[in-house]
Design a protein around this motif. Structure first.
Motif, short mmCIF file in Angstrom:
data_model
loop_
_atom_site.label_atom_id
_atom_site.label_comp_id
_atom_site.label_asym_id
_atom_site.label_seq_id
_atom_site.Cartn_x
_atom_site.Cartn_y
_atom_site.Cartn_z
N GLU A 101 2.35 -8.59 8.35
CA GLU A 101 3.58 -7.86 8.09
C GLU A 101 3.62 -7.31 6.67
O GLU A 101 4.05 -6.17 6.45
N ARG A 102 3.16 -8.10 5.72
CA ARG A 102 3.14 -7.63 4.33
C ARG A 102 2.19 -6.45 4.16
O ARG A 102 2.47 -5.51 3.41
N ALA A 103 1.05 -6.51 4.84
CA ALA A 103 0.09 -5.40 4.75
C ALA A 103 0.70 -4.13 5.35
O ALA A 103 0.55 -3.03 4.79
N LEU A 104 1.40 -4.27 6.47
CA LEU A 104 2.04 -3.11 7.08
C LEU A 104 3.15 -2.56 6.20
O LEU A 104 3.32 -1.34 6.08
N LEU A 105 3.90 -3.45 5.55
CA LEU A 105 4.98 -3.00 4.66
C LEU A 105 4.42 -2.30 3.43
O LEU A 105 4.98 -1.30 2.96
N ALA A 106 3.32 -2.82 2.90
CA ALA A 106 2.68 -2.17 1.75
C ALA A 106 2.21 -0.77 2.10
O ALA A 106 2.35 0.18 1.31
N LYS A 107 1.66 -0.63 3.31
CA LYS A 107 1.23 0.70 3.77
C LYS A 107 2.43 1.62 3.92
O LYS A 107 2.35 2.81 3.55
N VAL A 109 5.29 1.44 2.26
CA VAL A 109 5.74 1.80 0.91
C VAL A 109 4.89 2.93 0.35
O VAL A 109 5.40 3.89 -0.25
N ARG A 110 3.59 2.81 0.54
CA ARG A 110 2.67 3.84 0.03
C ARG A 110 2.93 5.19 0.71
O ARG A 110 2.95 6.23 0.05
N GLU A 111 3.16 5.17 2.01
CA GLU A 111 3.42 6.41 2.73
C GLU A 111 4.76 7.03 2.31
O GLU A 111 4.88 8.25 2.22
N LEU A 112 5.76 6.19 2.05
CA LEU A 112 7.05 6.71 1.60
C LEU A 112 6.94 7.36 0.23
O LEU A 112 7.64 8.34 -0.07
N GLU A 113 6.06 6.83 -0.61
CA GLU A 113 5.87 7.40 -1.94
C GLU A 113 5.05 8.68 -1.90
O GLU A 113 5.34 9.63 -2.62
N GLU A 114 4.04 8.70 -1.03
CA GLU A 114 3.11 9.83 -1.02
C GLU A 114 3.54 10.95 -0.07
O GLU A 114 3.27 12.12 -0.33
N GLU A 115 4.19 10.60 1.04
CA GLU A 115 4.56 11.60 2.04
C GLU A 115 6.00 11.38 2.51
O GLU A 115 6.24 11.07 3.67
N HIS A 147 19.96 5.08 2.00
CA HIS A 147 20.53 3.74 1.80
C HIS A 147 19.45 2.69 1.55
O HIS A 147 19.54 1.90 0.61
N ASP A 148 18.43 2.67 2.39
CA ASP A 148 17.34 1.68 2.27
C ASP A 148 16.13 2.24 3.01
O ASP A 148 15.93 1.99 4.20
N ALA A 149 15.32 3.00 2.28
CA ALA A 149 14.21 3.70 2.92
C ALA A 149 13.24 2.75 3.59
O ALA A 149 12.89 2.91 4.76
N LEU A 150 12.80 1.73 2.86
CA LEU A 150 11.82 0.81 3.43
C LEU A 150 12.39 0.05 4.62
O LEU A 150 11.73 -0.10 5.65
N GLY A 151 13.64 -0.43 4.48
CA GLY A 151 14.24 -1.18 5.58
C GLY A 151 14.39 -0.33 6.82
O GLY A 151 14.10 -0.79 7.93
N ALA A 152 14.85 0.92 6.66
CA ALA A 152 15.06 1.79 7.81
C ALA A 152 13.75 2.11 8.51
O ALA A 152 13.64 2.04 9.73
#
Length: 254
Positions: A101-107, A109-115, A147-152
């Protein structure tokens, strides 16, 4: 100009406050309730394992020896070994799940920052696929991301709540405690009665306990209580009969 009807007005968030596909506080509570039910179901199954494993062990030893000491020693050793085994197994399992789950969340986060635009479009497409109109899906995606990009995105795309990951230690201790509670019943039932009554008393106690766990697990899973209870009780009886037969056979040749 004639006044527009509700069906003719442009779709807006304020026009659909009860859309079931839009994450609201109620859904978070439902998710928490589902998680608690899963924990409770796991605890019931852990207690069931403790009952069956320990009952089979002590009944087998009781069939081989009439002395109380060996039966008690075997039961305590079986309880400790089983509880620790459950704890280690659960810790390893949940740790592996959490690492994934942490690996998927890190990915994510990276996608939200880059794309960010592509991720926003992906989130809107998910809600559109659930039945929202394109305009409402886009509006919902924009507001949830603000509101919460990663959570959503994690909840919609991965089914993960990034703010509530399961603790391996909590899972380990819960499994160990559940197994211990279940194992104590057959251990006490085999040690306290007289030698002539200890196996029948243990059998009755185990059957009643398994019937209780069967009914509880069935209700938690909305299943047929009679069928689930019969399966659990039958399994426990078979385990005790087999181990008693093995204990008698070994005891007569040692």
């Amino acid at each position: 100009m004639a006044e527009q009807t509700a069906a003719e007005r442009p779709t807006d968030v304020s026009d659909a406050p009860e859309v079931s596909d839009v994450p609201e506080h109620g859904e978070a509570h439902d998710g928490s309730l589902a998680a608690r039910l899963n924990w409770l179901r796991a605890a019931v199954l852990g207690a069931n394992d403790g009952i069956v494993a320990t009952a089979g062990l002590v009944v087998g030893v009781a069939a081989a020896s009439s002395a109380r000491g060996p039966v008690l020693a075997a039961g305590v050793a079986g309880l400790a070994a089983g509880a620790l085994s459950m704890a280690v197994g659960e810790y390893v399992s949940v740790s592996t799940q959490r690492d994934t789950e942490r690996a998927l969340l890190a990915k994510e986060v990276r996608e939200l920052e880059e794309e960010p635009e592509a991720e926003l479009a992906e989130l809107a497409a998910i809600y559109e696929g659930k039945g929202l109109s394109p305009e409402l899906a886009q509006r919902v995606a924009v507001e949830l991301t603000a509101h919460d990009a990663l959570g959503a995105h994690a909840e919609a795309e991965l089914g993960i709540d990034p703010h509530n990951l399961t603790s391996p230690w909590q899972a380990a201790f819960a499994s160990m405690a559940a197994f211990t509670v279940g194992a104590l019943l057959p251990l006490v039932a085999i040690v306290l009665p007289p030698v002539s009554a200890r196996v029948p008393v243990t059998g009755v106690a185990v059957v009643l306990a398994l019937a209780g766990t069967g009914v509880l697990s069935a209700r938690l899973g909305d299943a047929d209580a009679r069928r689930a209870t019969l399966r659990v009780v039958a399994g426990g009886i078979v385990a005790m009969v087999v181990t008693y037969a093995i204990g008698s056979l070994v005891g007569s040749h040692v």
